[in-house]
Enzyme design. Structure first.
Site, PDB file in Angstrom:
ATOM      1  N   GLU A 432      -8.926 -15.146   3.112  1.00 59.33           N
ATOM      2  CA  GLU A 432      -7.484 -15.248   2.391  1.00 59.33           C
ATOM      3  C   GLU A 432      -6.412 -16.000   3.052  1.00 59.33           C
ATOM      4  O   GLU A 432      -5.323 -15.394   3.322  1.00 59.33           O
ATOM      5  CB  GLU A 432      -7.054 -13.650   1.893  1.00 59.33           C
ATOM      6  CG  GLU A 432      -7.958 -13.064   0.827  1.00 59.33           C
ATOM      7  CD  GLU A 432      -7.787 -11.693   0.586  1.00 59.33           C
ATOM      8  OE1 GLU A 432      -7.961 -11.507  -0.690  1.00 59.33           O
ATOM      9  OE2 GLU A 432      -7.245 -10.803   1.531  1.00 59.33           O
ATOM     10  N   GLU A 502     -16.716 -10.408  -1.343  1.00 59.74           N
ATOM     11  CA  GLU A 502     -16.176  -8.933  -1.615  1.00 59.74           C
ATOM     12  C   GLU A 502     -16.552  -8.748  -2.982  1.00 59.74           C
ATOM     13  O   GLU A 502     -16.183  -9.519  -4.135  1.00 59.74           O
ATOM     14  CB  GLU A 502     -14.677  -8.833  -1.286  1.00 59.74           C
ATOM     15  CG  GLU A 502     -14.163  -8.995  -0.011  1.00 59.74           C
ATOM     16  CD  GLU A 502     -12.958  -8.950   0.138  1.00 59.74           C
ATOM     17  OE1 GLU A 502     -12.103  -8.195  -0.600  1.00 59.74           O
ATOM     18  OE2 GLU A 502     -12.632  -9.404   1.278  1.00 59.74           O
TER      19      GLU A 502
END
Length: 980
Positions: A432, A502
């Site tokens: 991220e 994820e």
């Protein structure tokens, strides 16, 4: 007074400074034989770098100071930074820890190279020894080493001072979803080598037995002595010097007087390849010799022979397409924060292995190196992730040249440390942090240094999963709806494997549709699995009386997921931390004490090494493994009939090759009516992660007049109860049933205590807006026809009128209650439709026929086999960190609630239903922030649901699938209440 030069540099606000005086990272492990500096150090906490308080106390190393009651407490944020300053600035209030201790340098280290290793320090480390500045290091999750040879004297004591600055420019790229801690969180040690030493060793071991070992040699004096050489042995097999490498090296003039290079090789016959299922390891010893043959240095390695490659849309290990049944894992412990012992790490991996996981993503930084040793040994595929996350300022930092060195430094040092671990099959550039030139630079370094493994980075691939030009060999999205993954795999545009980094966010009562997700993965080429978020609930054990972390003294104050009286699991905001992101840190598959949540059993069954199928009278066993036969398993049959009878028999598992199926004879004669056949599978012998007899899975099929279902989608009908005359139904003036076993009467329920998914996903707010949490009943009519009573009522909601009818009929032994509820079209998505009532006190044991024994819900029921189950009522409740809907059992057909004297009540349901029995009303759960605020009710709160909404994962990711929603229209259900 002379100013400290390291403080004067202000390295905590200089992203270009990644280190000073720090030695290069190496794969040579120096932990064996080192002098440990772990233990009690002198410590002072000052408000900013360079400040002094003059007050010394003591601290345990390793261990974050935020967990040792020293005045600076943990803070939890997801992606927002804890302070407002933009990169690379840090706040003026910047807690700084000064550690100091004396160490006696062994006299026999005279003439040797002496090195200090600090395993991890958050976030900037400044090192002084005997008052002399030695070095600086950043990166909170990799070790830093410093050569002390010129500043210490063997035989004399030395004073080591380590200064750790909490906030820095580095914090902006360590902005992980985490508790913010500070301090020295991994071991500190001192070791010595010969001046002539192995600087690095690179091992490449192929599936076919080819072994290559590249060695780098340095001398602390600078120039290498003449005549040095390297030897190696794999077990009893000697490695040979690679003459071609020597020749090319000489011709290219790459031999220098300060860096030596040597290559050894071997071909291992009948090699046993390494996989996560078969983690075969060989002992390699590399020795560096002086010209006279004496050994100057030695390095030991555990070698696994395996190949990893991406071929088209497949990730292959040893040429086989594998499924990644993965989980994201932080270094975490509820008493010590980021400091985790070897025993704790082993316990983590043993638990994961027992529940079917075969892969770990080190979210979001390199974990303690012991974890990789254990992954090699126990058998896990690892995505090793660099300590880079710039979540709050991702776009700006990704292309910021001031951070270029930090990106390359963090990625390259991870690779240098971990490259010889066979468990590491993929490198990750971080998490991220958007995507920019800094990522490409780091990727270029990795591809040059280690072409044997693929790279992944979600930020590079998120805009176009098929783009081959970006720095990700794998399409690794986050929380992508399975429909999108399927569409991509079927689009003919897919270019690389799709493995979600994820998915299935495990926050609170969650992980809905996991079985549906895997049904698609296993049936569609191009989909290969993913990593569930995540392993732990990051709850910190907190003393309620003073709000401080319990620390190491809290050992033994928890169990079965629940903190002891006077303690609770703290989440964001519980330490007065602001800003914070609340309970978002409680998103794991295990509670903070490592107790498995019910969703773990769901995963265990989905990931089971074998499965059962029953088709047209034929029973089939599927070997779902990639490399292993079924010979390591034992099993026992169990046949459960709806009438309560069971039969068992030993099971002889066939020799089914990996990925294949085989028909086997039915263990029992064909049953009459409906019955459930379960295979209880256990380990046949001791495994490194499980003793003999450990339960591995419980595959089940339904046998019913020639038809079947896998797992549990239907239950046999209950006995009928015919109406009887001469018995009256007692209701009060509001038409509510009066019954001696009920403390409150059965009424309509449309609401549940919101789960974390309900809250974050917005459903709970909509239900409150509709008023479903506070329904007001209005009686429209009460009719008697003989002994039968019909009660009609309505409930006004913000989306229209709900009409409810109960028809209560005396039957043999009890009462039959037939109900219907008409939901207006605007109530298109409610939590449940069903009945709620409360019993009198003293009913403490639930026996039921249905799915269990674990909690299950409509979209999370694959891991709970149908059978006859019994539990104490207090054990039915699941203590998710924030109280919420929990304790449900899916597909229940009948149950009894009984007291110790066997008195109580029984309920028979006309159709399989969602049932929950707890000590709490929905409003009790919804009003509490922690479990220490809950007060159990004396009786049982019982929900009988004709329909119950699925759980989904909407706190971060997709909501439940449409088939698990509770829609508008007319719902009907019927149940019978009897007194035992």
């Amino acid at each position: 007074m002379r100013r400290d030069p390291l403080i004067a540099l202000r390295p905590w606000e200089a992203p270009e400074v990644t280190s000073w005086g720090r030695l290069p990272m190496s794969s040579v492990d120096r932990r064996d034989g080192a002098l440990s500096l772990d233990g009690t150090w002198h410590f002072q906490l000052v408000p900013a770098p360079g400040a002094s308080s003059g007050e010394w106390t003591r601290i345990e190393v390793p261990g974050a100071w935020t967990m040792q009651d020293l005045g600076d407490l943990p803070q939890y944020t997801n992606f927002q930074m804890p302070w407002a300053e933009f990169p690379p600035a840090s706040p003026a209030a910047n807690p700084t820890g000064v550690y100091e201790r004396s160490v006696d340098i062994p006299a026999d280290w005279a003439g040797r190279r002496i090195v200090l290793q600090v395993g991890a320090a958050e976030s900037v480390l400044l090192v002084h020894v005997n008052g002399t500045p030695v070095g600086i290091s950043k990166d909170s999750h990799l070790a830093a080493e410093f050569d002390l040879s010129d500043v210490v004297r063997p035989g004399d004591p030395a004073t080591v001072r380590l200064t750790v600055v909490k906030w820095s420019d580095a914090s902006h790229i360590e902005d992980q979803d985490q508790w913010w801690h500070a301090g020295i969180t991994r071991s500190v040690l001192l070791y010595a080598t010969d001046p002539l030493h192995l600087a690095d060793v690179t091992v490449r071991a192929r599936q076919d037995g080819r072994l290559r070992v590249d060695c780098q040699v340095r001398d602390a004096a600078g120039a290498l002595p003449e005549g040095w050489y390297v030897t190696g042995a794999l077990g009893g097999q000697l490695l040979v010097q690679d003459a071609e490498f020597d020749r090319v090296n000489a011709e290219d003039m790459r031999v220098s007087d300060f860096l030596g290079e040597a290559r050894l090789s071997a071909a291992v016959r009948e090699v046993r390849p390494w996989t996560a299922e078969t983690p075969e390891l060989y002992d390699l010893t590399v020795r560096l010799h002086r010209a006279d043959g004496s050994v100057a240095d030695t390095s030991h390695h555990r070698v696994g022979f395996r190949d990893v490659e991406v071929r088209g849309t497949n990730l292959l290990v040893n040429g086989e397409r594998i499924f990644i049944r993965g989980i994201n894992r932080h270094d975490f412990h509820p008493l010590t924060g980021r400091t985790v012992s070897a025993d704790d790490m082993r316990a983590d991996l043993v638990l994961l292995k027992r529940f079917g996981f075969n892969a770990i993503r080190t979210a979001h930084y390199p974990n303690d190196p012991t974890l990789l040793d254990l992954a090699d040994d126990l058998g896990f595929y690892v995505v090793d992730e660099a300590n880079i996350e710039s979540h709050d300022h991702a776009h700006e930092i990704a292309d910021d040249p001031r951070y270029l060195g930090a990106f390359v430094d963090r990625v390259s040092r991870m690779v240098l440390r971990d490259k010889n671990h066979p468990s590491v099959i993929i490198w990750s550039l971080g998490n991220e942090s958007d995507y920019g030139a800094n990522h490409d630079a780091a990727a270029g370094w990795v591809r040059r240094h280690d072409p044997t493994r693929p790279l992944q980075y979600e930020g590079a691939a998120k805009l176009d999963w098929a783009d081959l030009s970006v720095a990700s060999d794998i399409a690794c999205p986050m929380y992508a709806p399975i429909e999108d993954c399927v569409a991509h795999a079927l689009s003919a545009e897919q270019t690389k494997p799709l493995i979600q980094c994820e998915y299935s966010h495990a926050m609170g009562n969650s992980n809905g549709t996991l079985a549906d997700h895997w049904a698609a993965i296993e049936s569609i080429p191009g989909l290969q699995g993913g990593f569930i978020w995540e392993f732990w609930d990051h709850g910190i054990l907190q003393r309620v009386n003073d709000g401080r972390p319990a620390g190491r003294a809290g050992a033994g104050l928890y169990g079965k997921g629940v903190a002891a009286p006077g303690h609770r699991w703290a989440y964001g905001g519980d330490f007065g931390d602001s800003p914070n992101d609340g309970v978002f840190c409680a998103d794991g598959l295990v509670f903070p004490d490592r107790t498995p949540k019910p969703a773990m059993y769901e995963h265990r069954e989905i990931a089971a090494p074998l499965r059962l199928r029953y088709r047209q009278g034929v029973l089939l066993v599927d070997n779902r493994q990639h490399f292993r036969s079924l010979d390591w398993l034992s099993a026992e049959w169990c046949l459960v009939h709806a009438d309560g009878s069971t039969r068992t028999a030993p099971a002889a598992l066939p020799d089914v090759p990996p990925g294949c199926s085989e028909a086997i004879p039915m263990p029992f004669p064909a049953p009459e009516g409906e019955a459930w056949l379960t295979l209880r599978v256990t380990t046949a012998d001791d495994e490194p992660w499980a003793p003999r007899g450990t339960e591995v899975c419980l595959p089940q099929v339904c046998l019913s007049m020639g038809r079947s279902t896998e797992l549990s989608t239907g239950i046999a009908p209950a006995p009928s109860h015919e109406p009887v005359s001469g018995t009256s139904v007692e209701v009060d003036g509001d038409g509510l049933l009066v019954h001696p076993m009920l403390a409150s009467p059965p009424v309509l329920s449309l609401w549940r205590a919101p789960t974390d998914n309900d809250e974050v996903g917005g459903m709970a707010a909509r239900w409150r807006d509709w008023g479903l949490d506070a329904l007001v009943r209005k009686v429209l009519g009460l009719d008697r026809e003989g002994a039968q009573v019909t009660v009609r009522a309505e409930y006004a909601t913000g989306a229209g009128i709900v009409r409810h009818e109960q028809v209560i009929t005396p039957v043999a032994g009890g009462l039959r209650i037939e109900e219907s509820a008409q939901l207006p079209e605007a109530l298109d998505d409610v939590a449940r439709v069903g009945t709620v009532f409360e019993t009198v006190g003293g009913l403490d044991v639930l026996d039921w026929y249905g799915q269990g024994p674990w909690e299950s819900y409509p979209d999370r029921s694959a891991g709970a086999p149908v059978g006859h189950h019994s539990l104490d009522v207090d054990d039915l409740f699941t203590p998710y960190l924030r109280p919420q809907e929990s304790g449900g059992r899916h597909g229940v057909r009948r149950f009894t609630l009984s007291a110790p004297d066997a008195t109580g009540l029984a309920v028979d349901l006309a159709a399989p239903s969602q049932v929950s029995v707890t000590r709490y009303r929905a409003e009790d759960l919804a009003a509490a922030a922690h479990h220490d605020e809950l007060v159990p009710r004396p009786g049982c709160v019982v929900h009988l649901d004709a329909a119950h909404r699925g759980l989904g994962t909407a706190s971060c990711g997709p909501d439940t699938s449409p088939q698990y929603l509770v829609a508008a229209g007319t719902h009907r259900w019927s149940w019978t209440l009897r007194v035992l």
